[in-house]
Each structure stands twice: as C-alpha cells, then as structure tokens.
Design an enzyme around this catalytic site. Sequence first.
Site, PDB file in Angstrom:
ATOM      1  N   ASP A 146       4.638   1.096   4.623  1.00 35.20           N
ATOM      2  CA  ASP A 146       3.646   2.160   2.889  1.00 35.20           C
ATOM      3  C   ASP A 146       3.040   2.555   4.436  1.00 35.20           C
ATOM      4  OD1 ASP A 146       2.574  -0.407   4.009  1.00 35.20           O
ATOM      5  OD2 ASP A 146       2.695  -0.618   1.441  1.00 35.20           O
TER       6      ASP A 146
ATOM      7  N   GLU B  50       4.389  -8.781   9.097  1.00 36.18           N
ATOM      8  CA  GLU B  50       2.945  -8.736   8.687  1.00 36.18           C
ATOM      9  C   GLU B  50       2.566 -10.306   7.690  1.00 36.18           C
ATOM     10  OE1 GLU B  50       1.354  -6.373   5.843  1.00 36.18           O
ATOM     11  OE2 GLU B  50       3.025  -4.327   6.645  1.00 36.18           O
TER      12      GLU B  50
ATOM     13  N   TYR C 263       9.479 -11.960  -1.383  1.00 37.44           N
ATOM     14  CA  TYR C 263       7.854 -11.108  -1.797  1.00 37.44           C
ATOM     15  C   TYR C 263       7.383 -10.765  -3.639  1.00 37.44           C
ATOM     16  CZ  TYR C 263       3.413 -10.202   0.482  1.00 37.44           C
ATOM     17  OH  TYR C 263       1.675  -9.634   0.768  1.00 37.44           O
TER      18      TYR C 263
ATOM     19  N   GLU D 231      -0.526   1.169   4.465  1.00 39.10           N
ATOM     20  CA  GLU D 231      -1.495   0.409   5.192  1.00 39.10           C
ATOM     21  C   GLU D 231      -0.081  -0.121   6.320  1.00 39.10           C
ATOM     22  OE1 GLU D 231      -4.173  -0.651   4.422  1.00 39.10           O
ATOM     23  OE2 GLU D 231      -4.581   1.427   2.510  1.00 39.10           O
TER      24      GLU D 231
ATOM     25  N   ARG E  86       4.096  -9.376  -3.955  1.00 43.23           N
ATOM     26  CA  ARG E  86       3.431  -8.121  -4.563  1.00 43.23           C
ATOM     27  C   ARG E  86       3.341  -6.985  -4.554  1.00 43.23           C
ATOM     28  NH1 ARG E  86      -1.213 -12.288  -2.097  1.00 43.23           N
ATOM     29  NH2 ARG E  86      -0.032 -12.026   0.002  1.00 43.23           N
TER      30      ARG E  86
ATOM     31  N   ASP F  74       5.296  -3.814   6.711  1.00 45.68           N
ATOM     32  CA  ASP F  74       5.827  -2.972   5.684  1.00 45.68           C
ATOM     33  C   ASP F  74       6.374  -1.329   6.034  1.00 45.68           C
ATOM     34  OD1 ASP F  74       5.900  -5.463   5.053  1.00 45.68           O
ATOM     35  OD2 ASP F  74       4.380  -4.820   3.295  1.00 45.68           O
TER      36      ASP F  74
END
Length: 781
Positions: free
Chosen positions: A84, A9, A289, A86, A291, A82
């Site tokens: 998760d 991403e 990272y 999303e 976030r 990632d």
Amino acid sequence: MAKNLLIVESPAKAKTIEKILGSDFEVKSCYGHIRDLEKDDMGIDIKNNYKPRYIVPEDKQKVVKELKQLAKKSDEVWLATDEDREGEAISWHLCEVLGLDPGSTKRIVFHEITKPAIKQAVGRPRTVDMNLVNAQQARRVLDRIVGFELSPVLWRKMSMKNNLSAGRVQSVAVRLVAEREREINAFKPQSSFKVEAMFTANDVAGKPISFKAEGSKYPDVATAEQFLHQCIGANYKVKDIQVKPTRRSPAAPFTTSTLQQEASRKLGYSVSRTMLVAQKLYENGHITYMRTDSVNLSETAMDDVRNTVQASYGNRYYQSRKYKNKNESAQEAHEAIRPTYMSNTTVPDADAKRLYELIWKRTMASQMADAELEKTVAKIEVSTNKAELAATGEVLKFDGFIKVYREDVDDEDKEGEETAEGMLPPLTVGQQLPLKEMKAIERNTRPLPRYTEASLVKKLEELGIGRPSTYAPTISTILKRGYVEKRDKEGTPRHYKVLTLSKDHITKKTETENIGAEKAKLFPTDLGLVVTDFLKQYFDDIMDYGFTARIEGDFDEVARGKLRWNKMIDEFYNPFKKDVEKTIETAERIKGERELGLDPESGKPVIARMGRYGPMVQIGTAEGEEKPRFAKLKSTQSIETITVDEAMELFRLPRVLGAFEGSDVAVSIGRFGPYIAHDKKFYSLGKEFDPYSITLEEAAPIIEEKRKAKDERTIKVFEKEKIQILRGPYGPYIKVGLRNYKLSKEQQERAADLAIEEVKKIIEEAKANPPKKAPARKKKG
DNA sequence: CAGTGAGCGAGCTTCCGCTTGACTT
C-alpha cells in the site's frame, strides 16, 4: 551466512516467512516506518518546493543500525513491506537509509503469508514505485501542515490551552460527536398512537395460543379513541394470507473496523482493548494480521474453512463466497482477520478466548449457506369499519450460517420498534377470530443514539477518514484532549397513554417508561463544542466531511503519475496559509460565551463560558464596580444547555456543613474535583458523593476513613505537612503538595530516617532533571 | 486545594500512519 536479506514490516511475519524461504534468506522486520519528518519548523522546507526533512527517530535508531549492518553483509536486499502507499514509502525510506538504489533494488509484495504466494512474489520482483511513494509524501506533508499550523492557532485563541491539538482526522471525529449531540438536544419527539390487537387461535395440536396483529398509527389520542370506538362489537375475519420465502446471508469476514464494532456490541470491549487482545492473538500465531481493511480470504484459508464446515455440518451448510469491499478508500494490503487454522477452535486465555471465538465463528459463517425463512402475513378485516389489521409471523426453515453466528446491529440501524416476530398459529382465509383485547399505545419518535467508540469508527470508515492502524489511537486522542467524554447517561421517565378495548369497554391509562438511558457513549465536552465551532468557522474546508475523500482523489492522481506531489501541496498550502494568517489576525479569543439571563438577587447578567480551567459561569462582568463571582460547571453540565437556575445552584459552594471534632467541615470543588476541608486538611470526594447535597453525617465518616488511611500511609512529615514521605504501592515516595517525587531503592530502605535536608536535596534534583520521555529537542542556530 | 478567570510573556505543546515493547506516580 544467508546471501539474501528480506525486510518486512512486522516481526511476527518475519518469523513465518523465514520458515517458508529457508536458509538462503534472512528475514528481518523494520517495525513500520523508520523515518519521519523532523519536528522543528514543521520538518518541511516550504520555500524549497516543500522538501521534507526526514530523520530517524530515537526509538528507531537501534533497528536501523542493525539493518544497516545486515544489508552490508548481504549480496541482495529484498524489500517486502506491505503493498500500500505507506508500505511503498517504507521501502523507499529503507533504500535511502541503507544506501540502496531504488531503481534496481528488488521490491516484492504479497497479500497473504502462504508458501505459494511468497514463492510467486520472490519470482516476480519489481522496483520501488516512486509515484506511489510521492503520494505518501504528499499525504504525510499535508497532515503535518494541517496539524502543525492549526494546533498553534488553538493555543493562541483558546483560554484553555493545555495540550490542545487539531488535525485532519481528529477534528472531524470530534465534529461528528458534537453534531450528533446537538441533533439530540434539538430533537422534538413526535407522538402517535399505534394499534395492536391480540387474538387467539388453535395451534396444530389444537391448543389455543394468542398472537399479535398490528393496525394503523393515529396522530393523536382523539382519533385513536375514535377508532377503538368503531371496533366495539365488531367481528374479525382472516381476509388474506400471504406466505413469502425469505433468505438471510452471512456477513463478510472481519476487518479492523467490523471486528471493533462486533467486539463492542457482543463483548463490550473498547476499541483499544479489542486491538490489544487481537495483537496478542496475532503474535501467538492464532490469527492473521489485525490491522486490515480487506474482507478477502486467501485460497488456502477458503479450503480450510470449506473442509471444516463440511466436516462439522455437512455439505448442505457450505457455500463458497467471495466478498467485495464496499469502501473505495480500502487499500487491501492484507487479508481479512481470520484464524490461521480453523482446526484450532479456541485459545486458553479468557480474554482472548472470547475474541478468538468471535473471529472463528464469523469466518466459518462467511462461507456458509443462507438461512432460509418463511414470512407469513395474515390480513384481518374488521366488520364495523374499513380498517385492516396485519399479523406477521416468521419461521426458520433452514438455519444455514445462523447455526454458527449472527451479527448484531447498532441501535442506529434498527428500523422502527423491535419487531421480534414469532410464530403464527395455522390460519385459513375466512376464519373468524375472537378478539382478546385491542390497544392503542402512544409511541414517540426517538433521536439518533449517541456514538459509541465503535460506531464512531464505523462512521469514520464510511467517510474514508483514518486507517485501520489509527482508529483506536484517534479515539484515545480525542478522549485524552478532553474534546469528548465516554460516560453513561441515566434515562428520564416519560409518561405515555394506553387505550385498551376489552370486552366492548374502553379504558384509558397513563404509564411510565424510562427513555434515553445510554451506556459507554461519547459526549462532546464544552471544549470539544467550542473548538469545533471555531474550526468550522475559520477552516470549513478542512472540517468538511468530504475533505479527506477529495484529497485522496488527488493522492491517487499523484500515484498514477498524473500530478506532481509538490504542485498538489502548493495548491493546498497557499490558500490554507492565508486562512491561518487571517484567523490569527482577526479571530477573537474563543470563549463560547452565552448569556443565561439575570441573577434574581443582584439583577446582574449570568454568563456561561470557557475559562482557564474549563467551563464556568460568572455573575456580573469585570467592567462592573463589584468583582464578578465565578463557579465551575459540574461535569455533566454544558455551557450550551445550562439554565440560570442551575447556574445559581453552583454558587452555593463552598458550603460549611457544620462542626466535626471542634473544626468546621467545608465542601467545595477545586481544580482536581470536589473535596472536603477539615482541620486544615483536604480530602478528595469520591464520585458517588455530590458536593451540593452532601450532609455533615455523610461527610464525617469519609473524613475518619480517609484520615485513617492517610495515617497508615504516612511515614514521616516535615514542615507542618507541607512535605511528607508516604507509603505507596511501589514503596515510599515524597509528596509535596500535589507533586510526587521518586526515591531510589537505597533511599526507600531508610525512608523513615531521611532528614529534611536530604529530602529537600532530592526534590531539588528531581526538579532540575524532570523525567523526559521524548528525545531532547535540537536547538537551532 | 477555604481558589483561580485580566494581561504579559518564557517555554512548552501539536499531526497521521506504520510497527512493538518498555514502562509503571
């Protein structure tokens, strides 16, 4: 040519991973989501089982095109988005767009970007988990339905209708701020009298030092005075001493939300500034990272921290710790926020340096020993009555993690008054203590403080509402919409009584303290209050603090394959849509109207309400024979709290202050704030002046100064100042009323020679082609 | 911009969550 294309991403990750995997892999990033729901008609076919209609947004077409070309040339495409909900959906969208089979395309995941983690991931590919993808689609579709159904309801029912919006996250965030404000307004402080005695005793060197002992609280001045009376002529003796060892443990490494909170408390950063600076640190390879909701450190990071702690402070200061996330909604696709290399203790840039050092210290402390303290409580008896006083002292025996870092706490979490405990002199049981003085001080209970940006984020996270990537944007949205304002509040003076017993004599004094002063706090606007009330009345389920947690439970069911996503959405949509229809049909226009009382002059009712341009007061109603009078509220006033007297004050505008250079000077408040009118020209009034009290003497220099500044900026004037060419910081531009129009480079150069015809043509053209940021909407039918 | 506030209606807005640059009236 690499045989394998691996897609992640974030571009910063892509670089690092490419180095690890070597020449067999080309690593590219997709920059987050590559498709989204179309905007027309919600982008959902409600009648066709809520089938989503996805499009590649304009700003993603370039990256999609590039990925398509690379995918064609590669033997194998690996999806490494990632781990998760999303991320899984992004992988699926990539399959759809790049023409890959989700049933066979290799999908890999890792939580940390280290060689072993990535090599292991590549050795164990799986395929896209369609249940998880469906959970994401459910999340996306539900948010779109809520947002795109509720916002139009507001447009219909609100008198102020510019850019209003509602949503699962933002509307609840506003509700939190609104309810806190009402709690504060309704708060009734309770006063009581707290007894504090000052004694003296010798320290180890034999030098007398004084220390404080606390007594009971008394409900009123009479009982407090009665107690002090009883103490006249008393002796004081140490009755009992208790020594208790206590420990303090370090806080977990940073997540997005805890970083935002600490940066707010320690550095005074807004949440968006914190994220901006953190992004820079991440892009430059200084931190992991930013976030994330994970408190986990990778094994290599744990080793790195251990070595650094041991080398800097010795083994006694080291303690290995694994932290668990308290929050159930955490998805933990990344690590905690930490320095990439502990050997790097600082960074050059000043802004980034402060944040980086905070992250470095927090990471160090998280793997350090407890601080060890010794708490001493000495009980002191009073010879003349049964009361007991307690002196408390605290000594740091071993500093442990405090050597590096100490976490700040919010006002909200502080228990009672400040209890900064110092050292006590050595005392022995039976020791007689001479009293210096004893006080009974009036104290008032305090309401909860207003939210800061960061404490609101903390609250949202606790409720499981919003994600690390959206905390800062959510705060920006509710500020931009005008539901909430960030501002300072001056304190108000309050009197309190102090009774002092000194040399067997009691004196009474009244002192003054400043209470309620707050800096950079969130206040709801009248718009925010009115919209919250409306949404709560008609959509109480969505405004419920537990709504997100409940639907997250359903999303989990979908992710486990126990529930079909469109069935879940259907169960939500049908009753919701009924509520929307019923609201449109039955709800009145939202005015937030409140009658304040009667105008003492005319006897007509004075009403505060929302108008087209914001909160206002009016005298009389439209039904009356005379036209109602209107006035705009000051920015610090609210429909909910304004009084008739304050409202009457507002009708003192416009005021004529007197004559200056032969023309009247008038002051008023317009749509764009307070202004001075003089000689057919208008000058905006700065925040430091109050239009209700400004005098002619204060106004005259402002007129002179502003006029001079304007003259200096003026290049040319047409049609009695209706059209002007002014000099701006980026060069000359055209000004018509309140609108500005850009000039081309070439036009700027001959700005002074432009003729009126040409200027008018430029304006016409600019009006015909307004600058558009968003892609043109597709017309249907 | 010396002001507005009713009601009508064309044409517009709007969500949350993933990612960075491009962009300066």
